[in-house]
Design an enzyme around this catalytic site. Sequence first.
Site, short mmCIF file in Angstrom:
data_model
loop_
_atom_site.label_atom_id
_atom_site.label_comp_id
_atom_site.label_asym_id
_atom_site.label_seq_id
_atom_site.Cartn_x
_atom_site.Cartn_y
_atom_site.Cartn_z
N ASP A 169 0.82 -1.22 0.00
CA ASP A 169 0.00 0.00 0.00
C ASP A 169 0.86 1.27 0.00
O ASP A 169 0.67 2.16 0.85
CB ASP A 169 -0.91 0.04 1.25
CG ASP A 169 -1.69 -1.26 1.46
OD1 ASP A 169 -2.12 -1.85 0.46
OD2 ASP A 169 -1.87 -1.66 2.62
N GLU A 200 -11.43 0.03 -3.17
CA GLU A 200 -10.59 0.56 -2.09
C GLU A 200 -9.36 1.24 -2.70
O GLU A 200 -9.23 1.32 -3.94
CB GLU A 200 -10.14 -0.57 -1.15
CG GLU A 200 -9.25 -1.60 -1.82
CD GLU A 200 -8.90 -2.78 -0.92
OE1 GLU A 200 -9.38 -2.87 0.22
OE2 GLU A 200 -8.12 -3.65 -1.38
O1 FUB Z 1 -3.20 -3.54 3.57
C1 FUB Z 1 -4.49 -3.83 4.00
C2 FUB Z 1 -5.48 -3.51 2.94
O2 FUB Z 1 -5.21 -4.27 1.76
C3 FUB Z 1 -5.44 -2.09 2.44
O3 FUB Z 1 -5.99 -1.17 3.33
C4 FUB Z 1 -6.15 -2.26 1.16
O4 FUB Z 1 -6.08 -1.17 0.31
C5 FUB Z 1 -5.50 -3.51 0.61
O5 FUB Z 1 -4.32 -3.23 -0.04
#
Ligand code: FUB
Length: 359
Positions: A53, A260
Amino acid sequence: MKSILYQCRIYSLTLALSTALMACQTQQKSSETDQDSTKALPKPLLTDLYTADPSAHVFEDKIYIYPSHDIETGAKSDEDGGHFGMKDYHILSMDSVGGTVTDHGVALDLKDIPWAGRQLWAPDAAFANGKYYLYFPAKDKQDIFRIGVATSASPSGPFRPEAQPIEGTYSIDPAVFTDDDGQTYLYFGGIWGGQLQRWRSGKYDVKGTEPGKDEAALSPKVGRLTKDLLKLAEPVRDAQILDEAGKPLKVGDHQRRFFEGVWMHKYKGQYYLSYSTGDTHLLAYAVSSSPYGPFTYKGTFMNPVKGWTTHHSIVEFKGKWYLFYHDTELSGKTHLRNVKVREIRHTDEGGLEMIEPYQ
Ligand code: FUB
């Protein structure tokens, strides 16, 4: 005569053998060349720490990367992302893309965040008022994702967290964008394990689900921050993503709808909202003339990487644009990821050039 014939045969055999050897050597060379061309593909920026991320920013003439720090907790994989049990943040920096990557060590630890219970997920950072700000999601003691903020005098930390999460925030994946006029906006959200569907009524509902598949998809949220960057200056609103006909993307449109990992960058006066489509593993983008949107869906710019999640940031450094992202090349496990970087180009028409991650 016989011996001349014999010598000739030996000579032909030697010639054949040496030709074969040369062919073999040529093949080895070309496979080295092949390997060389594979070397041109991005490598994990760190190999002794799992990172994911990546939110990249240029501070003090360097690239600083604010990633999640993936660890093995032994937790079983579940739909809420319980296997992503991160407990601290490390910040990385580099003077140039391709240069040495410095790991600045622990910048913020879960145990030092008074309100947080577990799971330090994807963070982001900003600079204002002579300070650096780290924005991060974590589940609170009631297991509800909130977004917190911590400050430091240095881009690499250590960061001191505020006592409470930012009022009016929820869900995951904060992304902070400062516009040319100095206003700073906080974007966030993630469906499924990111809990955005539990906030549809404006209040937390543990049983909250997404709307029906023909209804408008859930949007990332956006709100302007106060001058001290510690609070929301207004209630958050939807950063809506529309199709070419001006209609909201639908829940069932898994190839295009927001899941997301939102990111904002500005290019030639236009606001580019980019994000992950989650279960279809694409990076997609939508464009608007306002930081609030609505954004018009334009397309995808990266095909799926190894691993389930895909999460990125886009940053300009010394006249070139770079895409920071992660995959699972080192571990082969979805929750143990590694950060990579490669150049990304805007097309003459204002689009983002498509990237095949392994070509
Ligand atoms: O790293 C945990 C979660 O996985 C992140 O918040 C999302 O965007 C995905 O990458």
